[in-house]
Design an enzyme around this catalytic site. Structure first.
Site, short mmCIF file in Angstrom:
data_model
loop_
_atom_site.label_atom_id
_atom_site.label_comp_id
_atom_site.label_asym_id
_atom_site.label_seq_id
_atom_site.Cartn_x
_atom_site.Cartn_y
_atom_site.Cartn_z
N VAL A 151 4.05 -4.60 93.49
CA VAL A 151 5.13 -5.10 94.34
C VAL A 151 6.22 -4.05 94.35
O VAL A 151 6.47 -3.38 93.34
CB VAL A 151 5.67 -6.45 93.83
N CYS A 152 6.86 -3.89 95.50
CA CYS A 152 7.99 -2.99 95.64
C CYS A 152 7.59 -1.56 95.27
O CYS A 152 6.51 -1.10 95.60
CB CYS A 152 9.15 -3.52 94.79
#
Length: 275
Positions: A151-152
């Site tokens: 994520v990210c």
């Protein structure tokens, strides 16, 4: 809340949310840890009970929500074992000051994983990208993992480990341009699947990624039940959650904060690729 979620999923099964096949499905053996529960499990669909080994990497100054959103979803996978893995068992402080206690070290984590998950951050992620031991561990576990997720800016760590070459991927909008530095095809979507690789956009996209994984590993009714229990139905007070919807002046101001970080990550990416 974890126990309550598990009880809820059992009630979902009893209500027949898995479809008509659930009514006649043979009972699944409940994990020993739940032996004290007294729910009638005769209608529990056996395919809802898994045994996934999940490792969620944490490191100093990672962004807590990158990990916590998917963690909520992963711990809703009935029968799965979710571990927080770090360089040592010492508490790990997130970039906003939340402290997490890992339960396994890199060496103690299972060699063969069903899910390897990596969260992002800013300067903490840059340091993680430059940590040869951590990157080697990510590359090693990813070789055998059934599913690799980030994520990210966690995607930058995957890229540093050589896991994005030739893959469709996404990341936080501020570092999206760096994906090509790792040989990836940048995709402007909230969650991007490419075979056994799944990447999420910035921070809150971890909720979507986690729920998407739950749906893949179980089924749609199961994932819908998890979503309902989380009451995940976002209606943000502002429509500025992406560069496309945010006012241009806000986008420019926020983007300027990351210029130095992006430059440093690009240099680190070049060293990883031998450029």
């Amino acid at each position: 809340m974890t126990q309550q979620r598990r009880d809820f999923l059992r009630q979902m099964a009893l209500a027949g949310l898995a479809g008509s096949a659930a009514v006649t499905a043979p009972a699944a053996e409940a994990p020993k840890a739940d032996a004290t529960l007294t729910h009638d499990m005769t209608a529990f669909p056996p395919e809802w009970l898994g045994k996934e080994q999940i490792a969620m990497l944490i490191y100093p100054d990672f962004t807590a929500l990158d990990m916590v959103g998917p963690h909520y979803m992963f711990t809703s996978l009935w029968g799965a074992k979710v571990n927080l893995v770090a360089a040592s068992r010492e508490p790990v402080r997130s970039d906003a000051g939340l402290v997490f206690t890992p339960n396994l070290t890199l060496e103690e984590a299972p060699s063969d994983l069903d899910i390897l998950f990596v969260p992002g951050g800013s300067t903490g992620t840059l340091k993680a990208m430059q940590d040869a031991r951590l990157i080697a561990w990510v590359a090693d576990r990813a070789r055998r993992a059934k599913l690799v997720a980030s994520v990210c800016t966690g995607a930058m760590i995957l890229g540093q480990a050589g896991l994005l070459r030739g893959k469709r991927a996404t990341t936080h909008w501020a570092t999206h341009s760096l994906l090509k530095d790792f040989g990836a095809q940048a995709v402007d979507e909230r969650v991007v699947w490419d075979g056994s690789l799944v990447t999420g956009a910035g921070v809150s996209a971890g909720l979507d990624l986690g729920l998407s994984v739950v749906g893949r590993l179980r089924d749609k009714p199961y994932a819908q039940g998890v979503q309902l229990l989380a009451e995940y139905a976002p209606t943000p007070p502002y429509q500025a959650g992406t560069p496309k919807t945010a006012p241009s002046e806000v986008h420019q101001l926020m983007g300027s904060m990351f210029n130095g970080l992006v430059a440093d990550m690009r240099l680190t990416a070049k060293s990883a690729l031998g450029a």
